[in-house]
Design an enzyme around this catalytic site. Structure first.
Site, PDB file in Angstrom:
ATOM      1  N   CYS A 183       5.525  -1.047 -12.258  1.00 55.27           N
ATOM      2  CA  CYS A 183       5.548  -1.971 -11.103  1.00 55.27           C
ATOM      3  C   CYS A 183       6.435  -3.189 -11.379  1.00 55.27           C
ATOM      4  O   CYS A 183       6.852  -3.428 -12.500  1.00 55.27           O
ATOM      5  CB  CYS A 183       4.148  -2.488 -10.788  1.00 55.27           C
ATOM      6  SG  CYS A 183       2.916  -1.201 -10.650  1.00 55.27           S
TER       7      CYS A 183
HETATM    8  N1  GLN Z   1      -0.740   1.720 -14.198  1.00 54.44           N
HETATM    9  C1  GLN Z   1      -0.705   0.944 -12.999  1.00 54.44           C
HETATM   10  C2  GLN Z   1      -0.736   1.803 -11.756  1.00 54.44           C
HETATM   11  O1  GLN Z   1      -0.788   2.982 -11.802  1.00 54.44           O
HETATM   12  C3  GLN Z   1       0.501   0.032 -12.958  1.00 54.44           C
HETATM   13  C4  GLN Z   1       1.737   0.834 -12.851  1.00 54.44           C
HETATM   14  C5  GLN Z   1       2.960   0.040 -12.989  1.00 54.44           C
HETATM   15  O2  GLN Z   1       3.076  -0.967 -13.674  1.00 54.44           O
HETATM   16  N2  GLN Z   1       3.933   0.602 -12.401  1.00 54.44           N
HETATM   17  O3  GLN Z   1      -0.721   1.246 -10.698  1.00 54.44           O
END
Ligand code: GLN
Length: 230
Positions: free
Chosen positions: A2
């Site tokens: 994210c």
């Molecule tokens: N693991 C978290 C999720 O699945 C954050 C993922 C991320 O940082 N892209 O939302």
């Protein structure tokens, strides 16, 4: 993974932070520039802000670029403390509005950019979703944000593959950790922006080194290495 963004300072519109910048979260949702894990962030988004001390959120499990209603209303939402994120779901994690950051305990808004094995997280309170980030958020809320550095070092020690970039704010303070992913800071005259990556090409952006805690208050920005750093 994210991308997240936080603002602490003079009131600004949510649109001016998320939608308007040339490389802001809206563009980062389909074309991030510094993302190490994942190609785009199309699995949801969230915008949180404090309004007279009350934490308010708008979250979705759809791509940010498709949300015409948010684009219409965001210019009218203004706050001195904002936490927002666009999401690329980790494989196996649910895609639902409650899995999108920011998470809240009523006092703090919190986003997690990364991945953690839920099996290493001690069970605490009720998480908003079964997504790893929500379970981690529940642990951080239970321990208290003043223990954020200790909690991250502890979790990082239990899961050596974890990436634990946290961004949290409560209206008067903003905290962030770097543990495995990027974070940049911009300090305009009226506040501080922390963002997974710069939202424009302003030469004032600085990169936060890995394994650090950032603490932003009225009196400035403090950077502390996290114990257990290599
Ligand atoms: N693991 C978290 C999720 O699945 C954050 C993922 C991320 O940082 N892209 O939302």
């Amino acid at each position: 993974m994210c991308r997240h963004l936080g603002w602490l300072g003079a009131p600004r519109s949510v649109a001016s932070l998320i939608l308007d910048p040339p490389q802001g979260l809206l563009v980062q949702s389909y074309a991030p520039r510094r993302q190490k894990h994942g190609l785009m962030n199309a699995d949801g988004w969230g915008a949180g802000f404090f309004d007279d001390g009350v934490a308010r959120r708008w979250r979705s499990d759809k791509p940010l670029w498709g949300d015409a209603s948010f684009a219409s209303v965001a210019p009218a939402l203004s706050s001195g403390c904002v936490v927002a994120a666009v999401r690329s779901a980790t494989i196996g994690m649910p895609i639902e509005p409650s899995a999108s950051a920011p998470f809240t305990d009523g006092q703090w808004l919190l986003s997690h950019n990364g991945i953690v094995d839920r099996a290493v997280l001690p069970l605490t309170g009720v998480a908003e979703s079964t997504v790893d980030s929500a379970v981690l958020a529940a642990l951080i809320f239970a321990r208290g944000l003043d223990s954020l550095a200790d909690t991250i070092v502890e979790v990082g020690g239990r899961d050596p593959n974890a990436r634990l970039n946290i961004l949290a704010a409560n209206g008067s303070r903003m905290l962030a950790t770097t543990w495995g992913d990027t974070l940049s800071m911009l300090k305009p005259a009226d506040g501080v922006v922390l963002a997974s990556e710069p939202y424009d090409d302003d030469p004032g952006w600085t990169d936060i080194p890995d394994r650090h805690l950032v603490h932003v208050t009225d009196s400035g920005v403090e950077l502390t290495p996290l114990k257990g750093s290599v």
